[in-house]
Motif scaffolding. Structure first.
Motif, short mmCIF file in Angstrom:
data_model
loop_
_atom_site.label_atom_id
_atom_site.label_comp_id
_atom_site.label_asym_id
_atom_site.label_seq_id
_atom_site.Cartn_x
_atom_site.Cartn_y
_atom_site.Cartn_z
N MET A 193 7.05 -12.01 -4.76
CA MET A 193 7.14 -11.08 -3.65
C MET A 193 6.43 -11.70 -2.43
N PRO A 194 7.08 -11.74 -1.27
CA PRO A 194 6.46 -12.36 -0.11
C PRO A 194 5.26 -11.54 0.39
N ILE A 195 4.31 -12.24 0.97
CA ILE A 195 3.13 -11.58 1.54
C ILE A 195 3.57 -10.87 2.82
N ARG A 196 3.05 -9.66 2.99
CA ARG A 196 3.32 -8.91 4.22
C ARG A 196 2.00 -8.63 4.92
N GLU A 197 2.08 -8.40 6.22
CA GLU A 197 0.88 -8.11 6.99
C GLU A 197 0.23 -6.83 6.48
N LEU A 198 -1.08 -6.84 6.44
CA LEU A 198 -1.84 -5.69 5.96
C LEU A 198 -2.32 -4.84 7.12
N THR A 199 -2.46 -3.55 6.87
CA THR A 199 -3.10 -2.69 7.85
C THR A 199 -4.59 -3.02 7.84
N LYS A 200 -5.31 -2.52 8.82
CA LYS A 200 -6.75 -2.76 8.88
C LYS A 200 -7.44 -2.24 7.61
N SER A 254 -8.48 4.88 -3.41
CA SER A 254 -7.55 4.81 -4.54
C SER A 254 -6.10 4.70 -4.05
N THR A 255 -5.75 5.47 -3.06
CA THR A 255 -4.39 5.45 -2.51
C THR A 255 -4.09 4.09 -1.87
N ILE A 256 -5.03 3.55 -1.12
CA ILE A 256 -4.81 2.25 -0.47
C ILE A 256 -4.64 1.16 -1.52
N ILE A 257 -5.44 1.21 -2.57
CA ILE A 257 -5.31 0.22 -3.64
C ILE A 257 -3.94 0.32 -4.30
N ARG A 258 -3.45 1.53 -4.52
CA ARG A 258 -2.11 1.69 -5.12
C ARG A 258 -1.02 1.16 -4.19
N ILE A 259 -1.21 1.31 -2.89
CA ILE A 259 -0.26 0.75 -1.92
C ILE A 259 -0.27 -0.77 -2.01
N LEU A 260 -1.46 -1.34 -2.11
CA LEU A 260 -1.58 -2.79 -2.25
C LEU A 260 -0.94 -3.28 -3.54
N GLU A 261 -1.06 -2.46 -4.58
CA GLU A 261 -0.41 -2.78 -5.86
C GLU A 261 1.10 -2.80 -5.69
N LYS A 262 1.65 -1.80 -5.00
CA LYS A 262 3.10 -1.74 -4.79
C LYS A 262 3.59 -2.91 -3.93
N LYS A 263 2.73 -3.40 -3.04
CA LYS A 263 3.08 -4.55 -2.20
C LYS A 263 2.97 -5.86 -2.97
N GLY A 264 2.49 -5.80 -4.20
CA GLY A 264 2.38 -7.00 -5.02
C GLY A 264 1.14 -7.83 -4.73
N LEU A 265 0.14 -7.24 -4.12
CA LEU A 265 -1.07 -7.97 -3.75
C LEU A 265 -2.24 -7.70 -4.67
N VAL A 266 -2.14 -6.63 -5.45
CA VAL A 266 -3.21 -6.23 -6.37
C VAL A 266 -2.61 -5.93 -7.73
#
Length: 131
Positions: free
Chosen positions: A1-8, A51-63
């Motif tokens: 999965m390609p890396i995407r820009e992260l929010t702050k 917890s929500t932000i970590i789950r978003i990062l998980e869905k983005k394939g980063l965590v």
């Protein structure tokens, strides 16, 4: 999965995970900046927010995570160096037409690079050229 820009907020969580190597939401929360009760302007985010932000990062394939029953221990799937490389490539393509010369020129004019810093940059470029 390609890396995407992260929010702050996502980047702040990733920085903590890179530092910790792995951790539970409570561990990440403990490392986030936030002051004591006297200063409400820089309060820590809520547990559910982290917890929500970590789950978003998980869905983005980063965590990724390891499950222990209902509890999850999270860890980064990309290194800080990989994200730094991605961000640098984005900066180069979006603002400097993929030109290293334009990037260096910008920093020379905007940041008043000293002669010793310029010499260091030249030495780094020469070393790279010799490889």
């Amino acid at each position: 999965m390609p890396i995407r820009e992260l929010t702050k907020a996502e980047e702040e969580i990733m920085r903590v995970l890179w530092q910790l190597k792995k951790g539970f939401v409570k561990d990440v929360l403990a490392e986030l900046p936030g002051s004591d009760e006297d200063d409400a302007t820089s309060a820590k985010p809520a547990y559910n927010t982290v917890s929500t932000i970590i789950r978003i990062l998980e869905k983005k394939g980063l965590v990724g995570y390891t499950a222990y029953g209902k509890t999850h221990e999270y860890y980064p799937l990309i290194t800080e160096e990989e994200y730094r490389r991605f961000q640098t490539e984005q900066l180069m393509s979006n603002y400097f037409d993929n030109s290293l010369k334009k990037l260096v020129s910008f920093f020379v004019s905007e940041k008043n690079i000293s002669l010793s810093e310029a010499d260091e940059i030249i030495n780094l470029l020469n070393k790279k050229k010799d490889q």
